[in-house]
Design a protein around this motif. Structure first.
Motif, short mmCIF file in Angstrom:
data_model
loop_
_atom_site.label_atom_id
_atom_site.label_comp_id
_atom_site.label_asym_id
_atom_site.label_seq_id
_atom_site.Cartn_x
_atom_site.Cartn_y
_atom_site.Cartn_z
N GLU A 29 0.39 8.04 -3.02
CA GLU A 29 0.10 6.62 -3.20
C GLU A 29 0.63 6.09 -4.53
OE1 GLU A 29 -4.55 7.23 -4.07
OE2 GLU A 29 -3.85 5.20 -4.47
N SER A 52 4.15 1.42 -4.03
CA SER A 52 3.05 2.23 -4.53
C SER A 52 1.79 1.42 -4.67
CB SER A 52 3.43 2.83 -5.87
OG SER A 52 3.55 1.80 -6.84
N SER A 53 0.66 2.10 -4.63
CA SER A 53 -0.61 1.41 -4.80
C SER A 53 -0.71 0.77 -6.18
CB SER A 53 -1.77 2.39 -4.60
OG SER A 53 -1.78 2.89 -3.29
N ARG A 73 -0.70 3.53 4.80
CA ARG A 73 -1.08 4.70 4.00
C ARG A 73 -2.49 5.17 4.37
NH1 ARG A 73 1.81 5.59 -0.52
NH2 ARG A 73 3.07 3.90 -1.39
N ASN A 75 -4.62 7.33 1.94
CA ASN A 75 -4.59 8.02 0.66
C ASN A 75 -5.42 9.29 0.67
OD1 ASN A 75 -2.93 6.00 -0.36
ND2 ASN A 75 -4.66 4.79 -1.11
#
Length: 125
Positions: A29, A52-53, A73, A75
């Motif tokens: 992530e 990306s987070s 996603r 995570n």
């Protein structure tokens, strides 16, 4: 650092598949992840990207898959998925996932540094 793409197979036109990109050795992530596909004799093409987070978390699709494919996603599972619906024969390809090496990056990253091994998707009746 390793990416493992899986979930490909043979499906009829109009069917669905979900591809998985499992990361090991790093936290997926934190990085931008993309899905690509390649058919023999053609260049590999990017089809979807999830930032990306720590970046914007933004998501992109190319026109041929927009409205049919969904990237997401999980995570907790360190995995990025590509849900593919309404599959067409022209979606037949080897599908790859890739990620960059810059934490907090956004789509598209400066470079794709790590690649999964590819998974074959065949759409045929």
């Amino acid at each position: 650092v390793q990416l493992q793409a899986s979930g490909g197979g043979l499906v009829q036109p109009g069917g669905s598949l979900t591809l998985s990109c499992l990361a090991s050795g790093f936290t997926l992530e934190y990085y931008t992840t993309g899905w690509f596909r390649q058919v023999p004799g053609k260049e590999r093409e990017g089809i979807s990207c999830i930032s990306s987070s720590g970046g914007t978390g933004s998501i992109y699709y190319t026109d041929p898959v927009k409205g049919r494919f969904t990237i997401s996603r999980d995570n907790a599972k360190n995995t990025v998925y590509l849900q593919m619906n309404s599959l067409k024969p022209e979606d037949t390809a080897v599908y790859y996932c890739a990620t960059d090496a810059a934490p907090g990056s956004t789509c598209p990253p400066l470079s794709w540094n790590y690649w999964g091994q590819g998974t074959q998707v065949t759409v045929s009746s």
